[in-house]
Write an enzyme that holds these catalytic residues in place. Structure first.
Site, mmCIF file in Angstrom:
data_model
loop_
_atom_site.group_PDB
_atom_site.id
_atom_site.type_symbol
_atom_site.label_atom_id
_atom_site.label_comp_id
_atom_site.label_asym_id
_atom_site.label_seq_id
_atom_site.Cartn_x
_atom_site.Cartn_y
_atom_site.Cartn_z
ATOM 1 N NE ARG A 90 -3.492 2.444 2.592
ATOM 2 C CZ ARG A 90 -4.511 2.619 3.421
ATOM 3 N NH1 ARG A 90 -4.838 1.664 4.275
ATOM 4 N NH2 ARG A 90 -5.198 3.745 3.418
ATOM 5 C CG ASN A 144 -11.178 -1.281 -1.341
ATOM 6 O OD1 ASN A 144 -12.284 -1.210 -1.841
ATOM 7 N ND2 ASN A 144 -10.872 -0.725 -0.179
ATOM 8 C CB CYS A 164 -18.223 -0.043 -0.544
ATOM 9 S SG CYS A 164 -17.226 1.434 -0.230
ATOM 10 C CG HIS A 194 -13.856 3.552 -3.523
ATOM 11 N ND1 HIS A 194 -12.593 3.114 -3.180
ATOM 12 C CD2 HIS A 194 -14.669 3.160 -2.518
ATOM 13 C CE1 HIS A 194 -12.656 2.487 -2.022
ATOM 14 N NE2 HIS A 194 -13.903 2.504 -1.599
ATOM 15 C CE1 TYR A 244 -11.312 5.907 -1.616
ATOM 16 C CE2 TYR A 244 -13.526 5.866 -0.714
ATOM 17 C CZ TYR A 244 -12.210 5.454 -0.678
ATOM 18 O OH TYR A 244 -11.807 4.583 0.305
#
Length: 421
Positions: A90, A144, A164, A194, A244
């Site tokens: 990440r 995700n 989500c 998102h 987002y």
């Protein structure tokens, strides 16, 4: 009822356990299996999970295992909450795109593509093993990028629904601002994972009165502050975008901001170390307050509601999920995966009719949905050219030289996870 959680060693898991414990009348779980290859961490989480169940007098059995096939055998539903490569991957996703002047984020843009490439093959392997061990089990995906992963699962013929927490988060915030019970708030939530907008906020259910104009007039400053967008943006759009959308509506400002502060991955890694230290305390028998800062707010309640609708036989429920479009958004292919309110029961999720999407939003949805199709192709078949095409198609990239540079960086940083790279 047996449930299995793949990625059960996640620091998210106590949030999920707390939901199972509090909402046991909604979802009567008799056995819960936490599955994770990280044995030491898994045992830590498993011990805390048992203490949470005991504190709340839940009679269910909690077991842990690193054996996926044994863990999912006989399961009625399998929840996926994976992070392939962990926080280290990440951190890379949030870092190298900035070198090209692009947003670095784990689900959006080039970083989101990297995560999809790492994740889709692993999830499909897990799903095949679930199908062999428990052919009737539902797969609930919280991994995700949810839209792309759910599209992969559905196209491979799996019984899957994507989940989500953005919508339930908005529902709870709006209910508090309006001083009504959360169950009274129905969102006209439309878009892709998102990439959604709240086109209406209805009190009293799907046919209730739309109070969105009143909400924006009376509480627009508070909503805008949560989204970290100017109030004027909400007033001009007349809807509430997902947070987002900030990566699209304020991309350059976000890139500058990300370059001036520690990454979210670094913050989360530090938080996880603190959480794991708390979880090791044998006196701890509830989720700690710090967990609320980890992300995934209300995830457990959304997961319980979804699993209950799919499994518990209590009749259909209405919930925001990720599932096939099936004509709901007429400008997208039927097999695109969208995120909307759906009727959920034992046969799966069927999207409800949604308000027409303004071209201002529909254009972006079409653009990103086409990118997701190319991203899935790259994840399934590999190859530098497929990665490049997906990046070139993304609205946050869209330039030849930029896509070339991002492709080189993506492949260089993900070689250990992409055998074809």
């Amino acid at each position: 009822m047996k449930l299995a959680v793949v990625g059960g060693g996640s620091t998210y898991t106590p949030e999920l356990i707390d939901g199972f414990a509090r909402l046991r009348d909604t979802l009567p779980v008799s056995e819960l299996v936490l599955i994770d290859p990280a044995a030491e961490r898994l045992e830590l989480i498993g011990a805390l999970a048992r203490r949470i169940f005991a504190r709340q007098d839940h009679p269910g059995l909690i077991t842990t295992t690193s054996d996926l096939d044994a863990g999912v055998a006989g399961a009625d539903a399998v929840l996926l909450q994976l992070r392939i490569g962990g926080q280290a991957a990440r951190l890379q996703d949030e870092t190298w795109p900035l070198e090209c002047g692009c947003v670095g984020q784990e689900t959006t843009g080039a970083g989101g593509l990297a995560k999809a490439l790492r994740t889709v093959p692993v999830v499909l392997d897990i799903a095949e093993r679930v199908r062999r061990a428990s052919p009737d089990a539902w797969i609930i995906d919280f991994t995700n990028p949810v839209g792309i992963v759910t599209r992969a699962l559905l196209r491979a013929g799996h019984k899957a629904v994507g989940l989500c927490n953005v919508a339930i988060g908005f529902q709870r915030k709006f209910a508090a601002l309006l001083d009504v019970a959360p169950a009274e708030v129905h969102l006209d939530h439309v878009g892709l994972n998102h990439l959604t907008w709240e086109l209406g906020v209805r009190v009293g259910g799907p046919g209730g009165r739309d109070v969105l104009p009143e909400l924006l007039a009376g509480h627009g400053d508070a909503v805008a502050a949560d989204l970290r967008l100017p109030r004027a943006v909400l007033d001009r759009l007349g809807v509430v975008p997902s947070y987002y959308l900030r990566y699209f509506y304020a991309h350059d400002a976000v890139v500058r901001e990300l370059g001036e502060k520690p990454s979210r991955a670094a913050e989360v890694a530090a938080m996880e170390r603190e959480l794991l230290a708390l979880y090791a305390d044998p006196a701890l028998d509830e989720k700690p307050a710090l967990l609320a800062k980890r992300g995934g707010a209300f995830y457990s309640e959304a997961a319980v509601d979804l699993a209950a609708a799919l499994l518990a036989g209590g009749g259909p429920a209405v919930q925001v999920v990720n599932t096939y479009n099936g004509g709901t958004l007429p400008f997208l292919p039927d097999d695109a995966v969208i995120e909307v309110q759906a009727r959920v029961d034992g046969s799966g999720a069927a999207p409800l009719a949604v308000p027409a999407l303004d071209p201002l939003f529909a254009g972006l949805v079409s653009h990103v949905s086409a990118y997701e199709d190319l991203a899935l192709d790259a994840a399934l078949r590999g190859g530098r050219e497929r990665v490049f095409r997906a990046l070139l198609a993304h609205p946050l990239v869209g330039q030849f030289d930029l896509a070339e540079g991002l492709t080189d960086r993506l492949l260089a940083h993900n070689k250990e996870h992409l055998p074809w790279a």
